[in-house]
Motif scaffolding. Structure first.
Motif, PDB file in Angstrom:
ATOM      1  N   HIS A   1     -14.318  51.041  23.864  1.00  0.00           N
ATOM      2  CA  HIS A   1     -13.371  51.748  24.729  1.00  0.00           C
ATOM      3  C   HIS A   1     -13.284  53.175  24.216  1.00  0.00           C
ATOM      4  O   HIS A   1     -13.214  53.405  23.009  1.00  0.00           O
ATOM      5  CB  HIS A   1     -12.005  51.059  24.672  1.00  0.00           C
TER       6      HIS A   1
ATOM      7  N   HIS B   1     -11.114  55.938  23.808  1.00  0.00           N
ATOM      8  CA  HIS B   1      -9.663  56.078  23.858  1.00  0.00           C
ATOM      9  C   HIS B   1      -9.218  57.486  24.261  1.00  0.00           C
ATOM     10  O   HIS B   1      -9.466  58.451  23.549  1.00  0.00           O
ATOM     11  CB  HIS B   1      -9.049  55.701  22.502  1.00  0.00           C
TER      12      HIS B   1
ATOM     13  N   TRP C   1     -10.956  59.274  20.218  1.00  0.00           N
ATOM     14  CA  TRP C   1     -11.684  58.331  19.379  1.00  0.00           C
ATOM     15  C   TRP C   1     -12.201  57.176  20.214  1.00  0.00           C
ATOM     16  O   TRP C   1     -11.895  57.083  21.401  1.00  0.00           O
ATOM     17  CB  TRP C   1     -10.833  57.880  18.195  1.00  0.00           C
TER      18      TRP C   1
ATOM     19  N   HIS D   1     -13.266  52.828  20.065  1.00  0.00           N
ATOM     20  CA  HIS D   1     -13.120  51.602  19.274  1.00  0.00           C
ATOM     21  C   HIS D   1     -13.458  50.388  20.121  1.00  0.00           C
ATOM     22  O   HIS D   1     -13.472  50.456  21.349  1.00  0.00           O
ATOM     23  CB  HIS D   1     -11.701  51.489  18.703  1.00  0.00           C
TER      24      HIS D   1
ATOM     25  N   HIS E   1      -0.027  52.410  25.236  1.00  0.00           N
ATOM     26  CA  HIS E   1      -1.221  53.140  25.676  1.00  0.00           C
ATOM     27  C   HIS E   1      -1.657  52.698  27.073  1.00  0.00           C
ATOM     28  O   HIS E   1      -2.005  51.541  27.278  1.00  0.00           O
ATOM     29  CB  HIS E   1      -2.356  52.892  24.669  1.00  0.00           C
TER      30      HIS E   1
ATOM     31  N   HIS F   1      -0.504  49.448  21.217  1.00  0.00           N
ATOM     32  CA  HIS F   1      -1.751  49.623  20.474  1.00  0.00           C
ATOM     33  C   HIS F   1      -1.716  49.020  19.076  1.00  0.00           C
ATOM     34  O   HIS F   1      -2.658  49.164  18.305  1.00  0.00           O
ATOM     35  CB  HIS F   1      -2.145  51.100  20.413  1.00  0.00           C
TER      36      HIS F   1
END
Ligand SMILES: [Cu+2]
Ligand SMILES: [Cu+2]
Lengths: 181, 589
Positions: B83, B85, B123, B125, B512, B559
């Motif tokens: 994903h 982000h 970022w 992840h 999120h 999150h």
């Protein structure tokens, strides 16, 4: 005409003029030959050169300037950004000291991100006895506004032009004045 | 940039971007492998998951306006996903198994393709089970098209995590078995007797009953302790180091990739100017310290002038651990590691205490209670307070000051001295931070968009999301319903939704929303900042608004990895819009 013009160029933009205060002692004898270490306000007749400075969010164009030792320069400063910006010629230490004054203006509600609150400035003047921002080496401009400053540079100095609106200097709204022969 | 960091980050050249400068020749094409890796924190070594052979993975450097193609090869023996982000992209590229796509099977390659429509620090992840806590994350730096409203000579990514010796799946099992399994700070019977001695038996007892009703303890701030925090994969002893020349401006891109841990960040001896939050420029604000929620990013500019080592110190919000990295003019220097401060305690205010229940309350916790009513209050109405304090500031003390002294005086210290109320914490909250150096601690209220992304307009409707949970059973939910049992949240393309987050738990949740920005209502009107992650402290109500401008289906969740997994999660379906036909539901999950 000349002296009137200088007065307008320098003071109309600064807070003391905004709130109708008299100029401080530091301004009493500008151009009287008493050049400080940063230079002094100059006369338009002595200015052989005009430098245009455009202020953006949050940087200057040009980013640095070159002037001759002892030269008198007429600056035309335009705020093309969406926030209030300052054009202030001083040493790095002086800028550092000036920052807290500007912070005070923010805290007193005088200096807003995109305008200067004149009513708040009057209140600040009344309660604190001074406008805090009446230096001849500085022009503070709202978005879209223009101003002028005529400055006679000294023979030797480490000078920067910078914006001391809180956060602006720190994020890089500062340029070098390169003094050369 | 230190050579060691490069190695660690697993930047293998070629299509992969470098940390500073250097644009890849094959702009737009990237490849990542998802690999089993060894994670060595200097305290323990464990099996984990990384990218291109390392955890954290590489720093992907994109350019605003480019179309990226990212080939991801799964070398694990289980399904994976990536994903991106905070990136705005088509929903089928968002990388959430069961919502955006089916995930990436073992041995498979999935090719992501999407345009880069933004810039800043983000970022990536894994969004599969506990792969992210196990190390599957990396940083994204997007170079802007236009000149930025700030300037710097050098930049570093500072990516934080809370590495744990246990694998994520094991942690979840243990938490389900006993919610305080990883809470070393839990009060014991001895604490009870000492409290009884101080306050009397009945007060101590009532106090316990109160917390018992909440199924919480005053020190339930971090429910997963025993971790070793890392900066870019390096613990304090391993000492991640970023080099500088004195006088340079350094941009630090902080990313909190922790599974569960909020950090308070400071650099003793330096002021930090915050210029970006969650990838979006904010009007610069100088601070002594700031708190970074899980999944948030903050970019700061610092200007170290001395020829010495400075510590970059991230201390966990519950003060159970910290990590020191170093900014130094030369390699091999180490700044001193600051000591952990005293751990905070939750107060009754953090419980959002209702007055009917106050009879049994012990007095020591009541300090905040005069304002206690505030905790339930509308956030939007309070936001003016942060600034409201300033005009009312004690003028008498200021006017007495010699004017000549003004320029030299340390103003920021004064402002920080009086601990300001912060409407993003319950009044009297035990969580309200203050900066170690007495200067300003960044508040959500300080965040103002530099250039607003959206025009201000009235929201079309409001959706209430109560953040709920049962700590004892380690169930986390929204409006009392776990993800498994919940209907998706349906939004209409083109509407502007106002979300009302009411935190009814005693933990802080970083919420999120994928695919669309969350405009945080912090009382700054047209300058309300846009974020991808919104932290909601206990006992508070926080409002955000979202311009529903991205068709498809998206994830919306807390999150904190173990909260998300245990149910504080929703699927959001955006109905209508330009690609309505394409946005047919993917396989369920
Ligand atoms: Cu995420
Ligand atoms: Cu949560």
């Amino acid at each position: 005409m000349t002296s009137k013009f200088i007065a307008k160029a320098i003071y109309s933009i600064t807070l003391s003029a905004i709130i109708g205060a008299t100029s401080s002692a530091a301004l009493a004898d500008p151009g009287h030959g008493k050049a400080t270490r940063i230079g002094a306000p100059g006369k338009v007749s002595e200015a052989a050169r005009t430098i245009e400075i455009t202020m953006h969010d949050n940087y200057y164009e040009p980013e640095n300037i070159s002037v001759k030792e002892g030269e008198t320069v007429r600056f035309i400063i335009k705020n093309a950004g969406e926030f209030v910006h300052e054009f202030n010629i001083a040493t790095a230490d002086m800028h550092k000291a000036h920052g807290p004054e500007m912070m005070m203006m923010v805290e007193q509600g005088v200096l807003l991100a995109d305008k200067i609150d004149r009513d708040a400035a009057k209140k600040m003047q009344a309660s604190m006895g001074h406008g805090m921002h009446d230096d001849p080496n500085s022009v503070l401009l709202e978005p879209g506004k223009s101003g002028e400053m005529i400055w006679r540079f000294p023979e030797r100095a480490d000078l920067e032009f910078a914006c001391n609106v809180p956060g602006h200097y720190e994020s890089g709204m500062v340029g070098q004045v390169k003094l050369s022969r | 940039m230190s050579f060691r960091f490069l190695l660690r980050a697993g930047v293998t050249g070629g299509a992969l971007a470098l940390l500073v400068g250097g644009v890849s020749a094959m702009a737009g094409e990237y490849s990542l492998t998802v690999d089993p890796v060894q994670i060595d924190t200097g305290k323990f070594t464990r099996q984990g998951i990384g990218y291109n052979g390392a955890s954290p993975g590489p720093v992907l450097k994109f350019k605003e306006g480019e179309d990226v193609v990212i080939r991801v090869k799964n070398n694990l023996s289980e399904q994976t996903s990536i994903h991106w982000h905070g990136l705005i992209l088509p929903y089928d590229q968002d990388g959430v198994p069961g919502i955006s796509y089916a995930g990436i099977a073992p041995g498979e390659i999935f090719t992501y393709r999407f345009p880069i429509v933004q810039n800043g620090t983000y970022w990536f992840h894994s969004h599969s089970r506990f792969q992210e806590p196990d190390g599957a994350f990396g940083a994204i730096v997007i170079e802007p098209k236009k000149r930025e409203p700030f300037r710097y000579d050098r930049e570093y990514v500072v990516q934080l995590t809370d590495a744990h010796p246990h694998a994520g799946s094991r942690i979840m099992r243990n938490l389900k078995m006993s919610a305080d399994y990883y809470n070393r700070k839990r009060q014991t019977i001895f604490d009870f007797f000492s409290e009884a001695r101080e306050k009397g038996l009945s007060a101590a007892f009532d106090n316990r009953m109160m917390w018992g009703d909440m199924r919480m303890m005053p020190n339930d701030i971090e429910d997963m302790q025993g971790f070793t925090p890392l900066i870019n994969g390096w613990s304090s002893i391993q000492n991640w180091t970023g080099q500088f020349k004195p006088g340079e401006r350094i941009r630090l891109r902080f990313i909190n990739s922790s599974a569960m841990t909020y950090f308070d960040i400071r650099i003793p001896g330096l002021e930090m100017t915050v210029v970006q939050a969650d990838g979006n420029n904010v009007q610069p604000v100088a601070v002594g310290e700031f708190r970074i929620a899980v999944a948030e990013t903050y970019d700061v500019i610092v200007q170290p002038t001395e020829d010495r080592a400075y510590a970059v110190f991230a201390e966990s919000m519950g003060r159970t651990a910290g990590v020191r990295g170093t900014l130094a003019p030369r390699d091999g220097m180490a700044a001193e590691i600051p000591e952990l401060r005293k751990d905070p305690r939750l107060t009754m205010a953090d419980m959002g205490m209702d007055h009917g229940n106050m009879s049994g309350m012990d007095h020591s916790n009541m300090s905040g209670m005069a304002q206690g009513k505030v905790s339930g209050m509308d956030h939007s109405k309070m936001s003016g307070m942060a600034q409201g304090n300033m005009p009312g500031m004690d003028h008498s003390k200021m006017s007495g000051m010699a004017q000549g002294n003004m320029p030299g005086m340390d103003h920021s210290r004064m402002a920080g001295a009086a601990k300001k109320a912060d409407s993003f914490y319950a009044a009297g909250s035990g969580l309200l931070p203050s900066a170690a150096n007495g200067k300003k601690f960044l508040s959500y209220g300080d965040l103002k968009a530099q250039k607003p992304l959206y025009v201000e307009r009235e929201a079309t409707r409001e959706i209430e999301l109560r953040l709920t949970g049962n700590m004892e059973r380690y169930i986390w939910s929204i409006n009392g319903v776990k993800y498994k049992d919940a209907e998706p949240l349906r939004l209409q393309y083109g509407e502007r939704v106002r979300f009302k987050f009411v935190n009814e738990t005693m933990m802080t949740h970083p919420m999120h929303l994928h695919g669309m920005w969350s405009i945080l209502d912090n009382g700054n009107g047209k300058w309300n900042p846009v974020k991808h992650t919104i932290s909601v402290a206990p006992g508070t109500t926080v409002y955000t608004e979202t311009e529903v401008d991205a068709p498809g289906q998206w994830a919306f969740h807390c999150h904190l990895s173990y909260h998300a997994d245990s149910g504080m999660f929703r699927k959001v379906v955006v109905e209508g819009g330009p690609n309505a036909a394409a946005a047919s539901p993917a396989t369920g999950g």
